[in-house]
Write a protein that holds these residues in place. Structure first.
Motif, PDB file in Angstrom:
ATOM      1  N   TYR A 160     -64.770 -17.819  43.422  1.00 32.35           N
ATOM      2  CA  TYR A 160     -64.405 -17.773  42.088  1.00 32.35           C
ATOM      3  C   TYR A 160     -65.655 -17.223  41.194  1.00 32.35           C
ATOM      4  CZ  TYR A 160     -63.380 -19.542  37.515  1.00 32.35           C
ATOM      5  OH  TYR A 160     -63.263 -19.660  36.047  1.00 32.35           O
ATOM      6  N   LEU A 161     -66.764 -17.458  41.669  1.00 28.61           N
ATOM      7  CA  LEU A 161     -67.990 -17.116  40.882  1.00 28.61           C
ATOM      8  C   LEU A 161     -68.139 -15.879  41.257  1.00 28.61           C
ATOM      9  CD1 LEU A 161     -70.276 -20.110  41.013  1.00 28.61           C
ATOM     10  CD2 LEU A 161     -69.021 -19.289  39.153  1.00 28.61           C
TER      11      LEU A 161
ATOM     12  N   ASP B 181     -63.651 -34.510  56.324  1.00 25.31           N
ATOM     13  CA  ASP B 181     -64.101 -34.476  55.044  1.00 25.31           C
ATOM     14  C   ASP B 181     -65.314 -33.285  54.899  1.00 25.31           C
ATOM     15  OD1 ASP B 181     -62.682 -36.134  53.718  1.00 25.31           O
ATOM     16  OD2 ASP B 181     -64.139 -38.044  54.095  1.00 25.31           O
TER      17      ASP B 181
ATOM     18  N   ILE C 228     -69.960 -30.567  43.479  1.00 26.15           N
ATOM     19  CA  ILE C 228     -70.173 -29.324  44.301  1.00 26.15           C
ATOM     20  C   ILE C 228     -71.047 -29.327  45.550  1.00 26.15           C
ATOM     21  CG2 ILE C 228     -70.094 -26.844  44.339  1.00 26.15           C
ATOM     22  CD1 ILE C 228     -67.855 -27.649  42.653  1.00 26.15           C
TER      23      ILE C 228
ATOM     24  N   LYS D 115     -66.081 -13.543  41.447  1.00 27.70           N
ATOM     25  CA  LYS D 115     -65.299 -12.626  40.546  1.00 27.70           C
ATOM     26  C   LYS D 115     -65.570 -12.480  39.193  1.00 27.70           C
ATOM     27  CE  LYS D 115     -61.226 -13.280  43.333  1.00 27.70           C
ATOM     28  NZ  LYS D 115     -60.304 -14.625  43.464  1.00 27.70           N
ATOM     29  N   MET D 116     -66.499 -13.440  38.547  1.00 24.58           N
ATOM     30  CA  MET D 116     -66.718 -13.533  37.208  1.00 24.58           C
ATOM     31  C   MET D 116     -68.032 -12.752  37.054  1.00 24.58           C
ATOM     32  SD  MET D 116     -65.729 -16.895  35.567  1.00 24.58           S
ATOM     33  CE  MET D 116     -64.805 -15.665  34.928  1.00 24.58           C
TER      34      MET D 116
ATOM     35  N   LEU E 110     -58.365 -23.026  39.389  1.00 21.99           N
ATOM     36  CA  LEU E 110     -59.534 -22.204  39.438  1.00 21.99           C
ATOM     37  C   LEU E 110     -59.767 -21.788  40.926  1.00 21.99           C
ATOM     38  CD1 LEU E 110     -61.986 -24.280  37.157  1.00 21.99           C
ATOM     39  CD2 LEU E 110     -60.656 -22.129  36.641  1.00 21.99           C
TER      40      LEU E 110
ATOM     41  N   SER F 144     -64.718 -26.258  49.794  1.00 18.19           N
ATOM     42  CA  SER F 144     -64.893 -26.245  48.257  1.00 18.19           C
ATOM     43  C   SER F 144     -66.139 -25.498  47.828  1.00 18.19           C
ATOM     44  CB  SER F 144     -65.005 -27.549  47.654  1.00 18.19           C
ATOM     45  OG  SER F 144     -66.486 -27.754  47.561  1.00 18.19           O
ATOM     46  N   ASN F 145     -67.314 -25.329  48.515  1.00 18.11           N
ATOM     47  CA  ASN F 145     -68.472 -24.590  48.042  1.00 18.11           C
ATOM     48  C   ASN F 145     -67.763 -22.988  48.428  1.00 18.11           C
ATOM     49  OD1 ASN F 145     -70.309 -26.401  47.745  1.00 18.11           O
ATOM     50  ND2 ASN F 145     -71.277 -26.266  49.776  1.00 18.11           N
TER      51      ASN F 145
ATOM     52  N   GLU G 109     -64.893 -21.762  48.271  1.00 13.97           N
ATOM     53  CA  GLU G 109     -64.058 -21.554  47.105  1.00 13.97           C
ATOM     54  C   GLU G 109     -64.700 -21.355  45.685  1.00 13.97           C
ATOM     55  OE1 GLU G 109     -60.925 -24.420  47.119  1.00 13.97           O
ATOM     56  OE2 GLU G 109     -59.690 -23.227  48.520  1.00 13.97           O
ATOM     57  N   THR G 110     -65.727 -22.132  45.439  1.00 15.56           N
ATOM     58  CA  THR G 110     -66.494 -21.841  44.382  1.00 15.56           C
ATOM     59  C   THR G 110     -67.147 -20.437  44.322  1.00 15.56           C
ATOM     60  OG1 THR G 110     -66.855 -24.238  44.647  1.00 15.56           O
ATOM     61  CG2 THR G 110     -67.787 -23.244  42.896  1.00 15.56           C
TER      62      THR G 110
ATOM     63  N   PHE H 165     -61.185 -23.574  43.365  1.00 12.82           N
ATOM     64  CA  PHE H 165     -61.901 -24.849  43.970  1.00 12.82           C
ATOM     65  C   PHE H 165     -61.367 -26.027  43.066  1.00 12.82           C
ATOM     66  CE2 PHE H 165     -64.996 -25.336  40.426  1.00 12.82           C
ATOM     67  CZ  PHE H 165     -64.839 -24.143  39.747  1.00 12.82           C
TER      68      PHE H 165
ATOM     69  N   ALA I  45     -63.759 -30.157  54.394  1.00 12.73           N
ATOM     70  CA  ALA I  45     -63.314 -29.950  53.057  1.00 12.73           C
ATOM     71  C   ALA I  45     -64.314 -29.768  51.979  1.00 12.73           C
ATOM     72  CB  ALA I  45     -62.635 -31.084  52.681  1.00 12.73           C
ATOM     73  N   ALA I  46     -65.783 -30.277  52.389  1.00 13.14           N
ATOM     74  CA  ALA I  46     -66.615 -29.927  51.582  1.00 13.14           C
ATOM     75  C   ALA I  46     -67.244 -28.608  51.766  1.00 13.14           C
ATOM     76  CB  ALA I  46     -67.816 -30.965  51.834  1.00 13.14           C
TER      77      ALA I  46
ATOM     78  N   ALA J 196     -69.757 -33.999  48.448  1.00 11.05           N
ATOM     79  CA  ALA J 196     -69.362 -32.627  48.287  1.00 11.05           C
ATOM     80  C   ALA J 196     -67.854 -32.810  48.075  1.00 11.05           C
ATOM     81  CB  ALA J 196     -69.834 -31.844  48.925  1.00 11.05           C
ATOM     82  N   ASN J 197     -67.216 -32.002  47.020  1.00 13.55           N
ATOM     83  CA  ASN J 197     -65.860 -31.979  47.081  1.00 13.55           C
ATOM     84  C   ASN J 197     -65.173 -33.369  46.680  1.00 13.55           C
ATOM     85  OD1 ASN J 197     -63.634 -30.311  47.000  1.00 13.55           O
ATOM     86  ND2 ASN J 197     -62.830 -30.893  48.965  1.00 13.55           N
TER      87      ASN J 197
ATOM     88  N   ASN K 228     -71.191 -16.327  30.256  1.00 15.96           N
ATOM     89  CA  ASN K 228     -70.462 -16.825  31.504  1.00 15.96           C
ATOM     90  C   ASN K 228     -69.097 -15.567  31.300  1.00 15.96           C
ATOM     91  OD1 ASN K 228     -71.688 -18.486  32.616  1.00 15.96           O
ATOM     92  ND2 ASN K 228     -70.493 -20.235  31.631  1.00 15.96           N
ATOM     93  N   HIS K 229     -68.731 -15.193  30.170  1.00 20.77           N
ATOM     94  CA  HIS K 229     -67.473 -14.294  30.047  1.00 20.77           C
ATOM     95  C   HIS K 229     -67.631 -12.947  29.667  1.00 20.77           C
ATOM     96  CE1 HIS K 229     -64.517 -17.628  30.541  1.00 20.77           C
ATOM     97  NE2 HIS K 229     -65.481 -18.368  30.026  1.00 20.77           N
TER      98      HIS K 229
END
Lengths: 194, 133
Positions: free
Chosen positions: B39-40, B25, A46, B42-43, A101, B32-33, B35-36, A103, B28-29, A35-36, B75-76
Motif C-alpha cells: 500500500y505504501l 498467526d 503493524i 503506491k503512495m 486499504l 499484514s506487513n 500488504e502495508t 492491510f 498472518a503477521a 503484529a496484525n 502524505n497525499h
C-alpha cells in the motif's frame, strides 16, 4: 495514518531460544504476539518500531523460560479523526460502501455519508451517485476495485474477547472505521481528476 | 513406567488446533506487513527522502498550518485546489486563491512525484509556465 505507541510488556523467551541475541528473540516474540492484531482503543498493530528499555530477565520456578520486562514502541495503524485516506472499494451492500486499504478492510461508508443524491442499484449491487448537471443526470457508479478518497469520521472499537459458550460467534470486527465522501473532492479519484 | 493415557478425541483435537493457530498467526503477521508495504509503495511517500520532508516543512512555515494539515499534505501530495481545501480546515478563510496556488506549486516542486507519471506530461507543464508569463 500510523502512530508510534509506547508499551510495556513481559516477554517470555523459551529455553530453546537462549542461544539467540536477547534483542532479536524479544523482537520476534513481540511481533508474533502483536503484529496484525487490534489492541482495544489503540489500533491495528503493524510491527515493532524499537526497544527502548530492557529490564532484568528472571527465571521462575517451574518454568525454564526467561521472563523480561520490555519497554518498546510499536507502529500502530490509527488514523486521526477527519483524516483523508485513499483506498479501494471492496464491495457495496445495503449498509453502504465497504472500502479496503489492503492491510485493513473494515472501513464502511454509510449511505447517508455518500455524495447525495445516491441510490443502490439492486441488480448490480453497487451504489450510484446521481450527479445532476445542466445537461441532465449522470449516473456515477461506485464499482468494485475503484480507488476512492474518503474522510475518517468515526472509529468503533469492539471488545471481542471470548465471553462464554452460549453466545453466538458473530463475525464482529474489533476495529471499524466510519468514513464519509459527502464533500467536494471526495469519492472515486476518477470523478475529480482533470 | 507410565501407562499410556488415552485422551478423548475432543481434547486431542483442541490441542492440535492450538498448535496450528500459533503458526498461522505468525504468517498472518508477515502478511499484514507485506500488504502495508504494498500500500505504501503506491503512495507518494515512497519517493520521499528525509531532506524532502525537511525542505517541505521549512517551506510551509509562513503558511501557519497545523501539524495534521502538514502531515496530510506530505502524505497525499495534492495537485488540485479541491484536495487542498479538503486537507486544510477553513481554507477559504485562511488562504486566498493565490496562496492556494502557491501551496500547490510548492508541493509539486519540493515533493518528488511518481517518475512514471511525470514523464508522461512534461510538455504540458512547460506550456502552462509560458502561459502564466
Amino acid at each position: 495514518m500510523f502512530v508510534v505507541v509506547e508499551m510495556v510488556d513481559t516477554v517470555r523467551i523459551p529455553p530453546w531460544n537462549f542461544h539467540r541475541q536477547l534483542n532479536d528473540a524479544i523482537a520476534e516474540e513481540l511481533n508474533k504476539k502483536l503484529a496484525n492484531k487490534v489492541v482495544y482503543n489503540v489500533g491495528l498493530c503493524i510491527c515493532l518500531y524499537d526497544i527502548t528499555k530492557l529490564e532484568d530477565s528472571y527465571i521462575f520456578p517451574g518454568d525454564g523460560a526467561s521472563h523480561t520486562k520490555v519497554h518498546f514502541r510499536y507502529v500502530v495503524f490509527h488514523p486521526f479523526l477527519d483524516e483523508i485516506l485513499v483506498g479501494k472499494i471492496k464491495y457495496c451492500s445495503q449498509e453502504g460502501v465497504h472500502v479496503s486499504l489492503g492491510f485493513f478492510d473494515d472501513i464502511l461508508i454509510p449511505p447517508e455519508s455518500l455524495q447525495q443524491p445516491a441510490k443502490f442499484d439492486e441488480a448490480e449491487q453497487v451504489w450510484v451517485w446521481e450527479y445532476e448537471t445542466d445537461e441532465g443526470a449522470h449516473d456515477l457508479y461506485m464499482d468494485q476495485g475503484e480507488e476512492i478518497r474518503f474522510r475518517v469520521v468515526d472509529e468503533l472499537f469492539l471488545d471481542t474477547s471470548p465471553t462464554g459458550p452460549t453466545t453466538d460467534p458473530e463475525k464482529e470486527s474489533p476495529y471499524t472505521l466510519m468514513a464519509s465522501i459527502s464533500e467536494p473532492g471526495l469519492g472515486l479519484l476518477s470523478w475529480w481528476s482533470n | 513406567m507410565r501407562g499410556v493415557l488415552f485422551l478423548p478425541d475432543g481434547l486431542q483435537a483442541r490441542t492440535l488446533t492450538e498448535c496450528t493457530m500459533e503458526v498461522r498467526d505468525a504468517n498472518a503477521a508477515m502478511l499484514s506487513n507485506f500488504e502495508t508495504l504494498k500500500y505504501l509503495s503506491k503512495m507518494p511517500c515512497s519517493h520521499q527522502s528525509p531532506e524532502n520532508v525537511k525542505d517541505f516543512l521549512t517551506a510551509m512555515l509562513p503558511h501557519k498550518l497545523t501539524k495534521a494539515e502538514k502531515l496530510q499534505l506530505l502524505n497525499h501530495r495534492p495537485q488540485t485546489a479541491v484536495e487542498i481545501q479538503l486537507m486544510v480546515e477553513e481554507s477559504e478563510e485562511r488562504l486566498s486563491e493565490d496562496q492556494i496556488e502557491e501551496l500547490i506549486q510548492k508541493v509539486t516542486e519540493i515533493l518528488p512525484g511518481d517518475p512514471q507519471q511525470e514523464e508522461g506530461a512534461p510538455g504540458d507543464a512547460e506550456m502552462d509556465a509560458n502561459a502564466d508569463q
